[in-house]
Each structure stands twice: as C-alpha cells, then as structure tokens.
Scaffold this motif. Sequence first.
Motif, PDB file in Angstrom:
ATOM      1  N   VAL A   1      18.067  45.157  38.331  1.00  0.00           N
ATOM      2  CA  VAL A   1      18.125  44.228  39.453  1.00  0.00           C
ATOM      3  C   VAL A   1      19.161  44.657  40.481  1.00  0.00           C
ATOM      4  O   VAL A   1      19.052  44.332  41.643  1.00  0.00           O
ATOM      5  CB  VAL A   1      18.419  42.793  38.953  1.00  0.00           C
ATOM      6  N   ILE A   2      20.145  45.381  40.112  1.00  0.00           N
ATOM      7  CA  ILE A   2      21.255  45.869  40.919  1.00  0.00           C
ATOM      8  C   ILE A   2      22.368  44.832  41.009  1.00  0.00           C
ATOM      9  O   ILE A   2      23.360  44.972  40.361  1.00  0.00           O
ATOM     10  CB  ILE A   2      20.843  46.334  42.333  1.00  0.00           C
ATOM     11  N   ILE A   3      22.216  43.766  41.802  1.00  0.00           N
ATOM     12  CA  ILE A   3      23.301  42.791  41.947  1.00  0.00           C
ATOM     13  C   ILE A   3      22.737  41.392  41.747  1.00  0.00           C
ATOM     14  O   ILE A   3      21.711  41.047  42.327  1.00  0.00           O
ATOM     15  CB  ILE A   3      23.962  42.894  43.326  1.00  0.00           C
ATOM     16  N   VAL A   4      23.395  40.592  40.914  1.00  0.00           N
ATOM     17  CA  VAL A   4      22.955  39.219  40.691  1.00  0.00           C
ATOM     18  C   VAL A   4      24.139  38.273  40.757  1.00  0.00           C
ATOM     19  O   VAL A   4      25.276  38.657  40.503  1.00  0.00           O
ATOM     20  CB  VAL A   4      22.248  39.033  39.329  1.00  0.00           C
ATOM     21  N   ILE A   5      23.849  37.030  41.124  1.00  0.00           N
ATOM     22  CA  ILE A   5      24.831  35.955  41.048  1.00  0.00           C
ATOM     23  C   ILE A   5      24.317  34.991  39.994  1.00  0.00           C
ATOM     24  O   ILE A   5      23.166  34.560  40.048  1.00  0.00           O
ATOM     25  CB  ILE A   5      24.981  35.229  42.402  1.00  0.00           C
ATOM     26  N   LEU A   6      25.161  34.697  39.022  1.00  0.00           N
ATOM     27  CA  LEU A   6      24.783  33.826  37.917  1.00  0.00           C
ATOM     28  C   LEU A   6      25.558  32.525  37.981  1.00  0.00           C
ATOM     29  O   LEU A   6      26.713  32.499  38.403  1.00  0.00           O
ATOM     30  CB  LEU A   6      25.090  34.511  36.578  1.00  0.00           C
ATOM     31  N   ASN A   7      24.928  31.428  37.518  1.00  0.00           N
ATOM     32  CA  ASN A   7      25.648  30.156  37.428  1.00  0.00           C
ATOM     33  C   ASN A   7      26.236  29.996  36.035  1.00  0.00           C
ATOM     34  O   ASN A   7      26.160  30.916  35.213  1.00  0.00           O
ATOM     35  CB  ASN A   7      24.741  28.977  37.812  1.00  0.00           C
ATOM     36  N   ARG A   8      26.814  28.842  35.731  1.00  0.00           N
ATOM     37  CA  ARG A   8      27.514  28.634  34.465  1.00  0.00           C
ATOM     38  C   ARG A   8      26.635  28.813  33.238  1.00  0.00           C
ATOM     39  O   ARG A   8      27.123  29.150  32.172  1.00  0.00           O
ATOM     40  CB  ARG A   8      28.171  27.270  34.431  1.00  0.00           C
ATOM     41  N   THR A   9      25.329  28.590  33.363  1.00  0.00           N
ATOM     42  CA  THR A   9      24.435  28.731  32.218  1.00  0.00           C
ATOM     43  C   THR A   9      23.814  30.119  32.121  1.00  0.00           C
ATOM     44  O   THR A   9      23.004  30.380  31.244  1.00  0.00           O
ATOM     45  CB  THR A   9      23.313  27.667  32.264  1.00  0.00           C
ATOM     46  N   GLY A  10      24.193  31.014  33.037  1.00  0.00           N
ATOM     47  CA  GLY A  10      23.669  32.373  33.019  1.00  0.00           C
ATOM     48  C   GLY A  10      22.356  32.537  33.752  1.00  0.00           C
ATOM     49  O   GLY A  10      21.750  33.603  33.720  1.00  0.00           O
ATOM     50  N   ASP A  11      21.888  31.473  34.422  1.00  0.00           N
ATOM     51  CA  ASP A  11      20.667  31.567  35.214  1.00  0.00           C
ATOM     52  C   ASP A  11      20.952  32.354  36.493  1.00  0.00           C
ATOM     53  O   ASP A  11      22.014  32.201  37.102  1.00  0.00           O
ATOM     54  CB  ASP A  11      20.155  30.180  35.601  1.00  0.00           C
TER      55      ASP A  11
ATOM     56  N   ASN B   1      16.718  41.641  44.166  1.00  0.00           N
ATOM     57  CA  ASN B   1      15.271  41.559  44.005  1.00  0.00           C
ATOM     58  C   ASN B   1      14.556  42.812  44.494  1.00  0.00           C
ATOM     59  O   ASN B   1      13.568  42.744  45.206  1.00  0.00           O
ATOM     60  CB  ASN B   1      14.736  40.324  44.737  1.00  0.00           C
ATOM     61  N   THR B   2      15.057  43.946  44.123  1.00  0.00           N
ATOM     62  CA  THR B   2      14.426  45.194  44.533  1.00  0.00           C
ATOM     63  C   THR B   2      13.540  45.722  43.422  1.00  0.00           C
ATOM     64  O   THR B   2      13.785  45.461  42.248  1.00  0.00           O
ATOM     65  CB  THR B   2      15.483  46.246  44.911  1.00  0.00           C
ATOM     66  N   SER B   3      12.513  46.450  43.797  1.00  0.00           N
ATOM     67  CA  SER B   3      11.618  47.040  42.805  1.00  0.00           C
ATOM     68  C   SER B   3      12.082  48.440  42.417  1.00  0.00           C
ATOM     69  O   SER B   3      11.524  49.047  41.513  1.00  0.00           O
ATOM     70  CB  SER B   3      10.195  47.086  43.357  1.00  0.00           C
ATOM     71  N   ARG B   4      13.090  48.933  43.074  1.00  0.00           N
ATOM     72  CA  ARG B   4      13.593  50.275  42.787  1.00  0.00           C
ATOM     73  C   ARG B   4      14.588  50.236  41.635  1.00  0.00           C
ATOM     74  O   ARG B   4      15.392  49.323  41.520  1.00  0.00           O
ATOM     75  CB  ARG B   4      14.282  50.861  44.010  1.00  0.00           C
ATOM     76  N   THR B   5      14.543  51.250  40.793  1.00  0.00           N
ATOM     77  CA  THR B   5      15.488  51.380  39.690  1.00  0.00           C
ATOM     78  C   THR B   5      16.529  52.413  40.072  1.00  0.00           C
ATOM     79  O   THR B   5      16.210  53.489  40.566  1.00  0.00           O
ATOM     80  CB  THR B   5      14.773  51.816  38.392  1.00  0.00           C
ATOM     81  N   VAL B   6      17.791  52.082  39.842  1.00  0.00           N
ATOM     82  CA  VAL B   6      18.888  52.976  40.181  1.00  0.00           C
ATOM     83  C   VAL B   6      19.628  53.340  38.897  1.00  0.00           C
ATOM     84  O   VAL B   6      19.924  52.485  38.074  1.00  0.00           O
ATOM     85  CB  VAL B   6      19.857  52.301  41.170  1.00  0.00           C
ATOM     86  N   GLN B   7      19.931  54.600  38.726  1.00  0.00           N
ATOM     87  CA  GLN B   7      20.707  55.049  37.577  1.00  0.00           C
ATOM     88  C   GLN B   7      22.187  54.871  37.860  1.00  0.00           C
ATOM     89  O   GLN B   7      22.670  55.279  38.904  1.00  0.00           O
ATOM     90  CB  GLN B   7      20.421  56.540  37.282  1.00  0.00           C
ATOM     91  N   ASN B   8      22.911  54.200  36.985  1.00  0.00           N
ATOM     92  CA  ASN B   8      24.348  54.005  37.097  1.00  0.00           C
ATOM     93  C   ASN B   8      24.783  53.401  38.446  1.00  0.00           C
ATOM     94  O   ASN B   8      25.558  54.011  39.186  1.00  0.00           O
ATOM     95  CB  ASN B   8      25.092  55.324  36.851  1.00  0.00           C
ATOM     96  N   PRO B   9      24.285  52.226  38.794  1.00  0.00           N
ATOM     97  CA  PRO B   9      24.658  51.624  40.085  1.00  0.00           C
ATOM     98  C   PRO B   9      26.130  51.231  40.135  1.00  0.00           C
ATOM     99  O   PRO B   9      26.722  50.845  39.129  1.00  0.00           O
ATOM    100  CB  PRO B   9      23.766  50.387  40.157  1.00  0.00           C
ATOM    101  N   VAL B  10      26.731  51.368  41.307  1.00  0.00           N
ATOM    102  CA  VAL B  10      28.117  51.000  41.537  1.00  0.00           C
ATOM    103  C   VAL B  10      28.193  50.335  42.908  1.00  0.00           C
ATOM    104  O   VAL B  10      27.599  50.804  43.867  1.00  0.00           O
ATOM    105  CB  VAL B  10      29.051  52.225  41.517  1.00  0.00           C
ATOM    106  N   ALA B  11      28.903  49.226  42.969  1.00  0.00           N
ATOM    107  CA  ALA B  11      29.126  48.549  44.253  1.00  0.00           C
ATOM    108  C   ALA B  11      30.568  48.728  44.654  1.00  0.00           C
ATOM    109  O   ALA B  11      31.450  48.702  43.823  1.00  0.00           O
ATOM    110  CB  ALA B  11      28.782  47.074  44.129  1.00  0.00           C
TER     111      ALA B  11
END
Length: 127
Positions: A101-111, A117-127
């Motif tokens: 997914v690359i980058i996600v924001i999760l709430n307290r329940t992990g949702d 929301n990209t369809s591309r897969t990245v090896q070893n992503p870093v922000a």
Amino acid sequence: MERLVEYYTLILFVLVSFICHLSYCNLIDSLSTNQSVRDGETIISPDRSFEFGFFSPGYSTNRYVGISYEKNISPKTVVWVANRENPVVDKLGVLKVIIPVIIVILNRTGDIVWSTNTSRTVQNPVA
C-alpha cells in the motif's frame, strides 16, 4: 478515476520524497517499512520551515496528517493534507509505510483511515 488516483499518488510521493530530507523528532530522517509516526510525533525540516505529522485545525478534535509551514507559528499554515475526507477521531492515529500500500493512516483499532491506494508495488519503500 484510477488515473486521478495515480496522479494524487504521484503528488503524495513527491511530497513524501521531499520530507525524506527532513529530520524526525528522534533524529530519524526517514520512515521505512514497519516504522511509524504516532500522533504527537512529527518530522521537522532541519531549518524548521516544515512539519509533517498529525494536527487538528482550529477547535476541531478531528486529527489529520499533513504538511505545514513553520512548527512554532500559530495558527498552522497547512499546505497539504492526506486524510481530508476521513479524519482520525482521536489522538491514537498512526502513519505507517506498509508494502504494497506504501503509506497508510490507521485509527486506534488498526482500521485503515487513508492510504495512497496505488496498484504499484515498491520494493523497500522509504518516506
């Protein structure tokens, strides 16, 4: 619609790449897979011009992830917001880099509240 999502994902990736040169509050200057930024932690540019992390606008209790100018100036001048339409409702949000997914924001329940929301897969992503 998919093209629009890819466009916004590219913009996000450019912004996050810019942030890659910023310094994290605990002297971490990047965020890689399985690392996180919790609400209350921020990544701040070396010259303190930019801050990346969770914030609440005005008197709202909703929490957003964004980039703002100058950490110590009030009110914040926000220049970019990730989860504008889906705020975290408390201070227990977490931002993570997760494959694919690359980058996600999760709430307290992990949702997932927001993701690149990209369809591309990245090896070893870093922000």
